[in-house]
Design a protein around this motif. Structure first.
Motif, PDB file in Angstrom:
ATOM      1  N   ARG A   1       0.559  -3.147 -11.629  1.00  0.00           N
ATOM      2  CA  ARG A   1       0.090  -2.519 -10.658  1.00  0.00           C
ATOM      3  C   ARG A   1       0.286  -3.447  -9.174  1.00  0.00           C
ATOM      4  N   GLN A  35       0.683  -1.141  -0.002  1.00  0.00           N
ATOM      5  CA  GLN A  35      -0.094   0.022   0.017  1.00  0.00           C
ATOM      6  C   GLN A  35       0.857   1.280  -0.161  1.00  0.00           C
ATOM      7  N   ALA A  36       1.849   1.362   0.816  1.00  0.00           N
ATOM      8  CA  ALA A  36       2.800   2.420   0.841  1.00  0.00           C
ATOM      9  C   ALA A  36       3.359   2.615  -0.612  1.00  0.00           C
ATOM     10  N   GLU A  61      -2.096  -1.960  -6.274  1.00  0.00           N
ATOM     11  CA  GLU A  61      -3.568  -1.928  -6.281  1.00  0.00           C
ATOM     12  C   GLU A  61      -3.592  -3.860  -6.175  1.00  0.00           C
ATOM     13  N   HIS A 112       1.714   2.237  -3.428  1.00  0.00           N
ATOM     14  CA  HIS A 112       0.339   2.454  -4.070  1.00  0.00           C
ATOM     15  C   HIS A 112       0.245   1.375  -4.975  1.00  0.00           C
ATOM     16  N   TRP A 128       1.923  -5.756  -6.527  1.00  0.00           N
ATOM     17  CA  TRP A 128       2.990  -6.065  -5.471  1.00  0.00           C
ATOM     18  C   TRP A 128       3.377  -7.532  -5.375  1.00  0.00           C
TER      19      TRP A 128
END
Ligand SMILES: *Cc1c(COP(=O)(O)O)cnc(C)c1O
Length: 306
Positions: free
Chosen positions: A139, A54-55, A59, A57, A141
């Protein structure tokens, strides 16, 4: 992540004449009770990965696993709870053998399942392959198989805060060794850490586990004799033990990891390996959903469904 830990995680102490005669206390830290899907150690390994994602960004979470993988299912559930998408790279080809209850659950939690041949899957740590995935899913991670990265280890390190201060031995099952390594970083060095590899020939992990040690701790060892034929294999002895264990202590175990570890601990107690006065904590890392692949081998209550 939106799934919060309960304030307390209970420790169930097992009690019978054998343990009393051996003069040891044996408890299980019930991480399996945290959440039905993000169970056990998976919550801890994913927590910091989701924060990092989340850090950055991101999705979506992208990770790897087999058709029965607890990690894959935990990732699907944790991503959904965090409002993120998820992609699972699954080892094998789609078909009757791979379309497991676990994958069905992943799918209904919104995970995008991508089957990869064993050859492609084996490149899961390969930089070129990872760069390809990054390009395909810009997008996302990427979390390695089993949550085996820095964030996974750092997350698992928090498990030690739930251990009693006067424990003398702590035991944990080993898949990738991420949980073991994380716990080792923060465990009081006076407490012995015992790792039980769930696969055959687990001694090969030793140099690898030495490498990811930041300090010079030596309060750890591997108990490699309790693999029951190999990873995700089981024998009649193991199943009988799981049923006996549930009848005696009302604690359900999973056949891939925690049953093998508890079998090992109880045998070691019987062999007098633990001195009288020992206070042993076995970490229940969860994984009960995987017992579904055993069909009716377990007493219904011992499946952990109740
Ligand atoms: C994933 C899992 C493990 C192994 O954890 P690692 O950090 O990969 O060593 C142990 N027990 C259970 C029940 C698991 O699901």
């Amino acid at each position: 992540m939106a799934i919060e830990l309960p304030e307390q995680i209970r420790i169930d102490y097992l009690s019978d004449e054998e343990l009393t005669a051996a003069g040891v206390r044996l408890g299980m830290l019930r991480l399996d009770t945290i959440h039905p899907l993000v169970s056990g150690n998976k919550w801890f390994k994913l927590k910091k990965n989701i924060q990092a994602a989340q850090a950055a960004h991101a999705e979506a979470l992208l990770t790897f696993g087999g058709a029965y993988s607890n990690h894959l299912l935990a990732t699907a559930a944790a991503a959904q709870a965090a409002g993120m998408a998820s992609i699972g790279i699954v080892r094998g080809q789609p078909g009757p053998g791979t379309w497991s209850d676990t994958l069905k659950d992943c799918h209904s939690l919104g995970m995008d399942l991508v089957f990869a041949s064993r050859e492609i899957y084996s490149r899961k740590y390969d930089d070129t392959y990872l760069a390809q995935l990054k390009e395909q899913y810009p997008r996302a991670w990427i979390i390695p198989e089993g949550g085996n990265n820095e964030a996974g280890r750092a997350g698992a390190a928090a498990i030690t805060t739930y251990l009693p201060e006067d424990s003398t031995h702590v035991a944990v099952a080993i898949g990738t060794g991420t949980t073991f390594s994380g716990i080792r970083e923060t465990l009081d060095p006076r407490i012995a850490l015992l790792g039980f590899p769930a696969m055959k020939g687990g001694a090969y992990l030793e140099p690898e586990l030495k490498q990811c040690l930041s300090g010079t701790r030596d309060n750890w060892q591997l108990c490699t004799d309790y693999h029951f034929g190999g990873f995700a294999r089981h024998t009649e002895t193991l199943i009988t033990f799981m049923n006996m264990f549930y009848d005696r202590y009302q604690v359900p175990l999973d056949f891939v990891y925690t049953a093998k570890m508890m079998y090992g601990i109880t045998e070691m107690i019987r062999n007098g390996i633990f001195p009288p006065g020992s206070h042993i904590i076995g970490i229940h890392t969860g994984g009960l959903q995987g017992n579904r692949s055993l069909g009716h081998l377990l007493h219904s209550a011992a499946t952990g469904d109740d």
